[in-house]
Scaffold this motif. Structure first.
Motif, PDB file in Angstrom:
ATOM      1  N   ALA A  86       0.827  -1.212   0.000  1.00 32.85           N
ATOM      2  CA  ALA A  86       0.000   0.000   0.000  1.00 32.85           C
ATOM      3  C   ALA A  86       0.859   1.260   0.000  1.00 32.85           C
ATOM      4  O   ALA A  86       0.632   2.187  -0.785  1.00 32.85           O
ATOM      5  N   ALA A  87       1.849   1.309   0.886  1.00 37.33           N
ATOM      6  CA  ALA A  87       2.706   2.493   0.971  1.00 37.33           C
ATOM      7  C   ALA A  87       3.490   2.694  -0.314  1.00 37.33           C
ATOM      8  O   ALA A  87       3.676   3.836  -0.768  1.00 37.33           O
ATOM      9  N   ALA A  88       3.942   1.602  -0.923  1.00 36.56           N
ATOM     10  CA  ALA A  88       4.726   1.699  -2.153  1.00 36.56           C
ATOM     11  C   ALA A  88       3.905   2.318  -3.287  1.00 36.56           C
ATOM     12  O   ALA A  88       4.378   3.223  -3.991  1.00 36.56           O
ATOM     13  N   LEU A  89       2.677   1.846  -3.477  1.00 36.42           N
ATOM     14  CA  LEU A  89       1.864   2.376  -4.567  1.00 36.42           C
ATOM     15  C   LEU A  89       1.429   3.811  -4.277  1.00 36.42           C
ATOM     16  O   LEU A  89       1.353   4.637  -5.194  1.00 36.42           O
ATOM     17  N   LEU A  90       1.174   4.121  -3.013  1.00 31.99           N
ATOM     18  CA  LEU A  90       0.821   5.492  -2.649  1.00 31.99           C
ATOM     19  C   LEU A  90       1.972   6.447  -2.980  1.00 31.99           C
ATOM     20  O   LEU A  90       1.760   7.514  -3.563  1.00 31.99           O
ATOM     21  N   ILE A  91       3.184   6.070  -2.621  1.00 29.93           N
ATOM     22  CA  ILE A  91       4.358   6.902  -2.911  1.00 29.93           C
ATOM     23  C   ILE A  91       4.562   7.021  -4.420  1.00 29.93           C
ATOM     24  O   ILE A  91       4.827   8.105  -4.946  1.00 29.93           O
ATOM     25  N   GLU A  92       4.430   5.902  -5.113  1.00 29.60           N
ATOM     26  CA  GLU A  92       4.664   5.876  -6.560  1.00 29.60           C
ATOM     27  C   GLU A  92       3.711   6.810  -7.305  1.00 29.60           C
ATOM     28  O   GLU A  92       4.114   7.533  -8.224  1.00 29.60           O
ATOM     29  N   ARG A  93       2.446   6.827  -6.892  1.00 36.25           N
ATOM     30  CA  ARG A  93       1.442   7.581  -7.652  1.00 36.25           C
ATOM     31  C   ARG A  93       1.203   9.003  -7.161  1.00 36.25           C
ATOM     32  O   ARG A  93       0.805   9.869  -7.950  1.00 36.25           O
ATOM     33  N   HIS A  94       1.419   9.255  -5.869  1.00 36.02           N
ATOM     34  CA  HIS A  94       0.920  10.525  -5.328  1.00 36.02           C
ATOM     35  C   HIS A  94       1.952  11.362  -4.581  1.00 36.02           C
ATOM     36  O   HIS A  94       1.577  12.359  -3.955  1.00 36.02           O
ATOM     37  N   SER A  95       3.217  10.984  -4.662  1.00 43.41           N
ATOM     38  CA  SER A  95       4.251  11.804  -4.035  1.00 43.41           C
ATOM     39  C   SER A  95       5.071  12.511  -5.106  1.00 43.41           C
ATOM     40  O   SER A  95       4.924  12.249  -6.302  1.00 43.41           O
ATOM     41  N   ASP A  96       5.956  13.396  -4.651  1.00 41.89           N
ATOM     42  CA  ASP A  96       6.818  14.132  -5.577  1.00 41.89           C
ATOM     43  C   ASP A  96       8.144  13.430  -5.808  1.00 41.89           C
ATOM     44  O   ASP A  96       9.097  14.043  -6.305  1.00 41.89           O
TER      45      ASP A  96
END
Length: 287
Positions: A162-172
């Motif tokens: 979950a954290a990996a996909l969140l970072i991949e799609r929605h972080s800078d």
């Protein structure tokens, strides 16, 4: 304004009888704070955290102000707050229920580094409210696992995905995830190792270390080769062994211990999910 923990934020004002809160910490993930709450009356005053706040709205509406922008987050939405950002929160007309993680900056930077293979010093989320069904589903599942899963392997796998996909799609971060190719030999090595130790509490770090992978690489490689996570594969193998033992007359309680299930109830849930019948019914067919 001094930063406060989420526990302090919840407890700053007395909760009504209609508000329900479950709060805990997971020391294995930098003392990760987790909150599952239903609020009909509780109002957060403006505050900041040293951690991130990231989670999912399950039902109802939460209204909050973040960096001067007003949001109304409903079921299917994700709320994201970076460390040090001033925010508040209050229920909509019928209240809301949500599940939230509060990871440290260091933890999210380590996960981002693991995902990208490049050193990431800090993760910054671009938006305070996100609509992304894929990430929402993973984050909700991960939070459920943190609260209810019997094994660390399940909790760790779900949270990392979950954290990996969140970072991949929605972080800078702006770095692509590590590419995983065909890893037939490495996956076979991990599977053989796990098969010989199904009765043990297996660890994601341990399994990844066998083949020199990060935890993220191992999960991605398993999905590419077998279509499931290491945890799911191991649970299927435990059920297969349980079938063999019970066909030979081994009682369910002994079978659970011999196959690495937390207890008999853990065996029953997973056995029925795979076979469609309870262990007792399955064993009864051989008596």
């Amino acid at each position: 304004m001094n930063a406060i923990t989420q526990e302090q934020a919840v407890n700053r004002h007395s909760l009504s009888r209609q508000d329900h809160v479950c709060f805990w910490r997971d020391p294995r993930w930098d003392d990760l704070e987790c909150l599952h709450a239903r609020f009909l009356n509780h109002v957060y005053c403006p505050h900041i955290h040293e951690t991130y706040a990231m989670g999912v709205i399950l039902d109802g509406i939460e209204r909050y102000t973040l960096k001067g922008v007003h949001y109304a987050a409903g079921a299917g939405d994700m709320g994201l707050v970076n460390p040090g950002e001033l925010h508040d929160g209050c229920p909509g007309e019928d209240g809301y229920q949500y599940r939230m993680f509060y990871p440290t900056e260091a933890l999210m930077a380590r996960i981002a580094t693991e995902v990208t293979g490049k050193t990431v010093d800090r993760v910054y989320f671009r938006q305070g409210l996100v609509k992304d069904p894929d990430v929402y589903a993973l984050l909700a599942r991960a939070h459920l696992s943190m609260e209810y899963a019997e094994t660390n392997l399940k909790r760790d796998s779900d949270f990392l995905e979950a954290a990996a996909l969140l970072i991949e799609r929605h972080s800078d971060t702006n770095l692509p995830p590590i590419q995983v190719g065909r890893e037939v030999r490495a996956i076979a090595t991990v599977c053989d190792y796990a098969e010989d130790r199904l009765e043990e509490e297996l660890d994601l770090d341990e399994l990844a270390g066998l083949v020199g992978f990060s935890r993220f690489q191992l999960i991605r490689a398993f999905r590419r080769e077998l279509g499931i996570t290491p945890h799911a594969w191991i649970m299927n193998r435990r059920v297969a062994r349980a079938k063999q033992l019970m066909a030979a007359g081994t009682p369910p309680a002994q079978t659970a211990a011999a196959c690495g299930f937390y207890d008999q109830a853990h065996l029953t849930r997973n056995f029925k999910a795979v076979t469609g019948v309870t262990p007792a019914k399955y064993r009864g067919a051989f008596l």
